[in-house]
Design a protein around this motif. Structure first.
Motif, PDB file in Angstrom:
ATOM      1  N   PRO A 106      41.590   0.373 -35.067  1.00  0.00           N
ATOM      2  CA  PRO A 106      42.494  -0.733 -34.767  1.00  0.00           C
ATOM      3  C   PRO A 106      41.730  -2.013 -34.439  1.00  0.00           C
ATOM      4  N   ALA A 107      42.275  -3.124 -34.883  1.00  0.00           N
ATOM      5  CA  ALA A 107      41.680  -4.428 -34.591  1.00  0.00           C
ATOM      6  C   ALA A 107      41.825  -4.733 -33.108  1.00  0.00           C
ATOM      7  N   THR A 108      40.880  -5.503 -32.571  1.00  0.00           N
ATOM      8  CA  THR A 108      41.005  -5.954 -31.190  1.00  0.00           C
ATOM      9  C   THR A 108      42.084  -7.024 -31.161  1.00  0.00           C
ATOM     10  N   ARG A 109      43.071  -6.828 -30.326  1.00  0.00           N
ATOM     11  CA  ARG A 109      44.224  -7.716 -30.265  1.00  0.00           C
ATOM     12  C   ARG A 109      44.138  -8.575 -29.013  1.00  0.00           C
ATOM     13  N   TYR A 110      44.438  -9.843 -29.178  1.00  0.00           N
ATOM     14  CA  TYR A 110      44.539 -10.794 -28.078  1.00  0.00           C
ATOM     15  C   TYR A 110      45.946 -11.360 -28.120  1.00  0.00           C
ATOM     16  N   SER A 111      46.556 -11.558 -26.962  1.00  0.00           N
ATOM     17  CA  SER A 111      47.921 -12.081 -26.968  1.00  0.00           C
ATOM     18  C   SER A 111      48.148 -13.079 -25.837  1.00  0.00           C
ATOM     19  N   CYS A 112      49.170 -13.899 -26.045  1.00  0.00           N
ATOM     20  CA  CYS A 112      49.606 -14.834 -25.027  1.00  0.00           C
ATOM     21  C   CYS A 112      50.324 -14.056 -23.930  1.00  0.00           C
ATOM     22  N   PRO A 113      50.108 -14.392 -22.674  1.00  0.00           N
ATOM     23  CA  PRO A 113      50.836 -13.719 -21.598  1.00  0.00           C
ATOM     24  C   PRO A 113      52.357 -13.861 -21.723  1.00  0.00           C
ATOM     25  N   GLU A 114      52.822 -14.869 -22.458  1.00  0.00           N
ATOM     26  CA  GLU A 114      54.263 -15.074 -22.652  1.00  0.00           C
ATOM     27  C   GLU A 114      54.816 -14.230 -23.800  1.00  0.00           C
ATOM     28  N   ARG A 115      53.953 -13.478 -24.478  1.00  0.00           N
ATOM     29  CA  ARG A 115      54.306 -12.530 -25.550  1.00  0.00           C
ATOM     30  C   ARG A 115      54.928 -13.176 -26.792  1.00  0.00           C
ATOM     31  N   ASP A 116      54.482 -14.386 -27.151  1.00  0.00           N
ATOM     32  CA  ASP A 116      55.023 -14.987 -28.362  1.00  0.00           C
ATOM     33  C   ASP A 116      53.947 -15.298 -29.392  1.00  0.00           C
ATOM     34  N   PHE A 117      52.700 -14.916 -29.115  1.00  0.00           N
ATOM     35  CA  PHE A 117      51.609 -15.207 -30.030  1.00  0.00           C
ATOM     36  C   PHE A 117      50.576 -14.102 -29.897  1.00  0.00           C
ATOM     37  N   ALA A 118      50.104 -13.602 -31.034  1.00  0.00           N
ATOM     38  CA  ALA A 118      49.057 -12.582 -31.034  1.00  0.00           C
ATOM     39  C   ALA A 118      48.019 -12.957 -32.083  1.00  0.00           C
ATOM     40  N   ALA A 122      38.863 -10.080 -36.383  1.00  0.00           N
ATOM     41  CA  ALA A 122      38.315  -9.356 -37.525  1.00  0.00           C
ATOM     42  C   ALA A 122      36.791  -9.295 -37.469  1.00  0.00           C
ATOM     43  N   PHE A 123      36.164 -10.305 -36.854  1.00  0.00           N
ATOM     44  CA  PHE A 123      34.708 -10.374 -36.783  1.00  0.00           C
ATOM     45  C   PHE A 123      34.297 -10.669 -35.347  1.00  0.00           C
ATOM     46  N   LEU A 124      33.206 -10.094 -34.904  1.00  0.00           N
ATOM     47  CA  LEU A 124      32.782 -10.232 -33.518  1.00  0.00           C
ATOM     48  C   LEU A 124      32.468 -11.663 -33.107  1.00  0.00           C
ATOM     49  N   ASP A 125      32.070 -12.498 -34.050  1.00  0.00           N
ATOM     50  CA  ASP A 125      31.701 -13.861 -33.681  1.00  0.00           C
ATOM     51  C   ASP A 125      32.883 -14.827 -33.680  1.00  0.00           C
ATOM     52  N   GLU A 126      34.093 -14.328 -33.868  1.00  0.00           N
ATOM     53  CA  GLU A 126      35.283 -15.185 -33.841  1.00  0.00           C
ATOM     54  C   GLU A 126      35.784 -15.354 -32.407  1.00  0.00           C
ATOM     55  N   PRO A 127      35.838 -16.578 -31.910  1.00  0.00           N
ATOM     56  CA  PRO A 127      36.429 -16.772 -30.580  1.00  0.00           C
ATOM     57  C   PRO A 127      37.956 -16.820 -30.703  1.00  0.00           C
ATOM     58  N   PRO A 128      38.658 -16.227 -29.759  1.00  0.00           N
ATOM     59  CA  PRO A 128      40.125 -16.275 -29.811  1.00  0.00           C
ATOM     60  C   PRO A 128      40.632 -17.706 -29.642  1.00  0.00           C
ATOM     61  N   PRO A 129      41.671 -18.070 -30.375  1.00  0.00           N
ATOM     62  CA  PRO A 129      42.273 -19.389 -30.179  1.00  0.00           C
ATOM     63  C   PRO A 129      43.104 -19.405 -28.896  1.00  0.00           C
ATOM     64  N   ARG A 130      43.675 -20.537 -28.575  1.00  0.00           N
ATOM     65  CA  ARG A 130      44.617 -20.645 -27.457  1.00  0.00           C
ATOM     66  C   ARG A 130      46.016 -20.505 -28.027  1.00  0.00           C
ATOM     67  N   CYS A 131      46.958 -20.113 -27.211  1.00  0.00           N
ATOM     68  CA  CYS A 131      48.345 -20.013 -27.651  1.00  0.00           C
ATOM     69  C   CYS A 131      48.843 -21.408 -28.032  1.00  0.00           C
ATOM     70  N   PRO A 132      49.360 -21.580 -29.257  1.00  0.00           N
ATOM     71  CA  PRO A 132      49.820 -22.908 -29.663  1.00  0.00           C
ATOM     72  C   PRO A 132      51.094 -23.353 -28.955  1.00  0.00           C
ATOM     73  N   VAL A 139      44.744 -13.077 -23.915  1.00  0.00           N
ATOM     74  CA  VAL A 139      44.252 -11.953 -23.130  1.00  0.00           C
ATOM     75  C   VAL A 139      43.951 -10.793 -24.072  1.00  0.00           C
ATOM     76  N   ARG A 140      42.753 -10.220 -23.920  1.00  0.00           N
ATOM     77  CA  ARG A 140      42.357  -9.089 -24.746  1.00  0.00           C
ATOM     78  C   ARG A 140      43.131  -7.847 -24.342  1.00  0.00           C
ATOM     79  N   GLU A 141      43.565  -7.116 -25.341  1.00  0.00           N
ATOM     80  CA  GLU A 141      44.246  -5.845 -25.109  1.00  0.00           C
ATOM     81  C   GLU A 141      43.426  -4.754 -25.749  1.00  0.00           C
TER      82      GLU A 141
END
Length: 146
Positions: A106-118, A122-132, A139-141
């Motif tokens: 499974p891919a590492t999933r990051y999500s907005c605490p408000e649960r409207d953006f995930a 795919a690659f370790l060097d990708e930084p997570p974006p901010r919730c638009p 937050v990493r799950e």
């Protein structure tokens, strides 16, 4: 939303559609390209509004209408709903796996605490974006352990 049947299948399907909507929001710029900025904003707004009320009747249908509104979204969503991961995570180009049976990781999933953006890494060097929508850090799950 759709009611639950004895197997719980409709609830699972609804949740997968909601997750697809959360995940595709991060992919809109890549899927629709730089010339479709206004259309991307419109689709993102429609998805964010639907995700703000996930338990309302008709939410899943509104999301499906957005996902079917553009050929690129439709193709992406179909692959996501089939695999549970964004297509860019499961596409391997010319990669040929070793013979034998294996399981997808499974891919590492990051999500907005408000649960409207995930967002799925795919690659370790990708930084997570901010919730638009909210500007929150994602937050990493951790995937469920066996």
């Amino acid at each position: 939303m759709t009611s639950t049947d004895e197997t719980g299948e409709s609830v699972e399907t609804d949740e997968r559609v909601l997750e697809c909507a959360r995940a595709v929001r991060a992919e809109l710029p890549r899927l629709l390209g730089p010339l479709a900025a206004e259309r991307r904003r419109e689709l993102d707004t429609r998805l964010a509004q639907a995700l703000a009320r996930p338990d309302d009747a008709g939410t899943v249908e509104r999301i499906l209408a957005v996902l079917q509104s553009e050929p690129e979204l439709h193709t992406w969503a179909a692959r996501f709903l089939e695999t549970g991961n964004p297509p860019r995570y499961t596409e391997r180009g010319d990669f040929q796996p070793l013979p034998g049976s294996g399981e997808a990781v499974p891919a590492t999933r990051y999500s907005c605490p408000e649960r409207d953006f995930a967002w799925y890494r795919a690659f370790l060097d990708e930084p997570p974006p901010r919730c638009p929508t909210h500007g929150h850090s994602l937050v990493r799950e951790d995937p469920p352990s066996c």
